[in-house]
Design an enzyme around this catalytic site. Structure first.
Site, PDB file in Angstrom:
ATOM      1  N   CYS A  63       0.821  -1.218   0.000  1.00  0.00           N
ATOM      2  CA  CYS A  63       0.000   0.000   0.000  1.00  0.00           C
ATOM      3  C   CYS A  63       0.849   1.261   0.000  1.00  0.00           C
ATOM      4  O   CYS A  63       0.624   2.171  -0.778  1.00  0.00           O
ATOM      5  CB  CYS A  63      -0.951  -0.009   1.193  1.00  0.00           C
ATOM      6  SG  CYS A  63      -0.233  -0.731   2.677  1.00  0.00           S
TER       7      CYS A  63
ATOM      8  N   ASP B 240     -41.405   6.581  -8.201  1.00  0.00           N
ATOM      9  CA  ASP B 240     -42.148   7.461  -7.289  1.00  0.00           C
ATOM     10  C   ASP B 240     -42.069   6.913  -5.861  1.00  0.00           C
ATOM     11  O   ASP B 240     -43.079   6.804  -5.163  1.00  0.00           O
ATOM     12  CB  ASP B 240     -43.607   7.584  -7.754  1.00  0.00           C
ATOM     13  CG  ASP B 240     -44.322   8.747  -7.065  1.00  0.00           C
ATOM     14  OD1 ASP B 240     -43.656   9.542  -6.367  1.00  0.00           O
ATOM     15  OD2 ASP B 240     -45.562   8.844  -7.214  1.00  0.00           O
TER      16      ASP B 240
END
Ligand code: 027
Length: 638
Positions: free
Chosen positions: A135, A501
């Site tokens: 990393c 909706d």
């Protein structure tokens, strides 16, 4: 004697710990067993399915951090879900078969280590490999982690924009795509196959002429499984016909027919169930681990009439004569016999098994239609009982079908709907079947007005329920409602069906307080310009994202935006979103990045979840599948 109490057991791939820089990396299958004190791993005989020698263990009190590991693009498929357990000796890397299993283990591990001292503030999100951290490229194994650990509950979203003081490093590009939770659920119930024997979990009385009666706990053979909602089956007398696929379960070990057997639950879920029931001597039987074919009896006791009780877990053991026992000297040739004995005798248990605690729903779920076959309902079989109110298309009544089954009947006001298009669509909508969607049973189209016949829910519309139906709303109750809705919506999303909706006014509440979503996709058939045009007075502007307001771009991501607003309605107990603003002001404020405020009842985690639904960019918003996982995780940790 009882086995040491395992919390979880699973076969994982373990990476060698590479204590010397030069030793080669290898990956071996090991059986991992987690208990309160240790995580141990064993050699494992794949053919015999048996645990062999202990290969190593880590004391849980020495664990400093548990986290997922981000894998590389060229990772082999069997190593896609790595996680790490960090302790004095460095990281132990373990590879799970699915994200679900990985998440379960991380959660249980975090649970076990929660009060450990010296838990790490930072960790390395990628592997230590070839003498460096992948990393941050640091070459000292002890180097301080480069990423801040997530809080205890470890959500998937890291979008709490308030925590500027401990802002994590910018994400690596791979991270965006990796911690996606579960894959979408298949629309077809999985695990069923032709010729298989299944067991009825509910009674079913035939509704249509080709249906077959189901009697609870009896066995049936599957003859046809083409329609995901209706299987053709044969009973033990040779009768054949269609049965609702959501009324049956696979017969695997013969225990399915007992109410005390809770399939697919783990230790903590069992404890939750028992604690909710809160009865002294409450018990259930569950699988000891995922693959073992072993079982555990979980019992709840309130020793000496205390108000809070606790759970004990007993593994069902097998002796050399293949007999089952919990306590020695009491052996039985079957598990049901063992249970019956201990229902009458504690014989070494904290309590005799007094009350069955079950995770089954007592009420039979809705079927996809009223029996197998068409969508056309004969209106002469409907009885109208009382008027419920007014919907988008006119009056809605409560009534009975064939004098027996509760139904809601929508009488479609003439001129309010493009009927032919709707009738065509109804055939598709009939096939959508989920416990958090209001079921469409059929239509009466040979007359005017046409009727839409659906499931009836006795507590009416969610918006009114929030406003005046709740006695003492708690955070858990409100989050349970959001969970129900997210599960119904995740099913629509998996079926590529857009609601268009979604709002509290389009959800209904049943007699148990379960929320179901209704009127999905119906807005496409409304004949009313005020409703259809985003400039119209009835257009749901307050529930719409920028891309809908600007270019009418509907998608599951626009449903997600609406879901965020619906969560806000839930947590404000039914307030009008953006109360003081008119539609023009809303469009303006939304496009300049303003959002709804945090409701008092919503904590920071809940609010950051709503906020994540209101990302300006649709592709930054979570999916419903993500939301289900996150909400369940929040609930689990409440
Ligand atoms: N619908 N509506 C109800 C109500 C209503 C309903 C439905 N049920 C609609 N399926 N089931 N209560 C009101 C009540 C569909 C059921 N009380 O207004 C409209 C019950 C009972 C009134 C208030 C509880 C406190 C499609 C949405 C039509």
């Amino acid at each position: 004697m009882n086995m040491p109490d395992s919390i979880l057991e699973e076969i994982f791939i373990k990476r060698s710990q590479q204590k010397k820089k030069t030793s080669p990396l290898n990956f071996k299958e090991r059986l991992f067993v987690l208990t309160q004190d240790k995580i141990s791993y064993y050699d494992y005989d794949v053919d015999k399915g048996k645990r062999k020698g202990l290969k190593g263990y880590v004391d849980t009190e020495k664990i400093k951090c548990v986290a997922i590991v981000l894998s590389d693009d060229n990772t082999p498929p069997e190593r896609l879900y790595p996680f790490q357990i960090i302790y004095d000796e460095g990281p132990l890397y373990i590879f799970a078969k699915s994200d679900q299993v990985r998440k379960q283990w991380i959660r249980e591990l975090k649970n076990v280590i929660q009060s450990n001292k010296d838990l790490m503030q930072k960790f390395h999100p990628r592997f230590w490999e070839d003498g460096m951290w992948k990393c941050c490229k640091q070459e000292v194994k002890q180097a301080m982690g480069c990423r801040v650990t997530e809080s205890k509950n470890g959500g998937f979203l890291n979008r709490d924009n308030k925590s500027i003081s401990r802002k994590p490093l910018p994400p690596t590009p791979e991270e965006e795509k990796l911690p996606r939770p579960l894959p979408p659920q298949p629309p077809v119930p999985s695990g069923f196959s032709l010729g298989m024997t299944v067991i009825a979990e509910y009674e079913y009385t035939p509704m249509a002429s080709h249906d077959l009666e189901l009697r609870k706990d009896e066995e049936y053979t599957l003859l046809e499984i083409n329609d995901p909602n209706w299987f053709r089956a044969r009973d033990k007398y040779g009768n054949e016909g269609y049965i609702p696929s959501n009324y049956i379960a696979q017969a695997l070990n013969g225990l399915e027919k007992y109410d005390w057997y809770c399939k697919n639950i783990n230790r903590s879920q069992a404890e939750n169930l028992l604690k909710t029931e809160n009865k002294d001597g409450g018990f259930l039987v569950r699988d000891s681990g995922k693959f073992t074919g072993k079982y555990t009896v979980s019992v709840f006791t309130k020793v000496g009439g205390e108000t809070v009780g606790n759970c004990r877990h007993y593994n069902i053991c097998v002796n050399a004569q293949d007999q089952f026992y919990l306590a020695e000297n009491h052996n039985f040739s079957t598990i049901p016999e063992l249970i019956i004995y201990h229902q009458h005798n504690a014989a070494g248990l904290v309590s005799r098994l007094k009350h069955i605690v079950s995770n089954r729903t007592e009420h039979a779920p809705s079927t996809a239609g009223l029996g197998y076959g068409g969508w056309e309902i004969d209106p002469r079989q409907l009885t109208f009982i009382r008027e419920l109110g007014n919907g988008q298309f006119g009056v809605v009544k409560y009534g009975k079908w064939q004098g027996r089954h509760d139904v809601a009947i929508k009488m479609v006001k003439e001129g309010s709907m493009s009927e032919d298009d709707f009738i065509e669509e109804a055939k598709v909508m009939m096939k959508l079947c989920h416990e958090n969607l209001v079921q469409l049973y059929g239509v009466c189209t040979k007359q005017r007005p046409i009727y839409i016949v659906t499931e009836y829910l006795a507590n009416g519309c969610l918006l009114n329920y929030l406003r005046d139906g709740l006695q003492h709303p708690t955070g858990i109750m409100l989050l349970e409602m959001c969970k129900d809705i997210s599960e119904g919506m995740a099913y629509l999303e998996a079926n590529q069906y857009i609601h268009r909706d979604l709002a509290a006014r389009n959800c209904l509440v049943d007699s148990n307080g379960t929320i179901k979503v209704t009127d999905f996709g119906l807005s496409r058939y409304v004949l009313d310009d005020e409703y259809l045009s985003s400039a119209g007075s009835k257009f749901p502007v307050r529930w719409s994202p920028p891309e809908v307001l600007l270019y009418c771009k509907f998608s599951s991501k626009s449903d997600i935006w609406a879901f965020g607003v619906l969560m806000w309605e839930v947590y404000t107990l039914g307030r009008m979103p953006y109360e003081r603003w008119n539609n023009t002001e809303i469009v303006e404020k939304i496009s300049t990045g303003q959002r709804l405020y945090r409701p008092q009842m919503a904590n920071e985690r809940v609010y950051s979840l709503m906020m994540s639904c209101w990302h300006e960019r649709a592709d930054e918003r979570p999916t419903f599948q993500d939301l289900v996982v996150i909400i369940k995780d929040l609930l689990f940790n409440m």
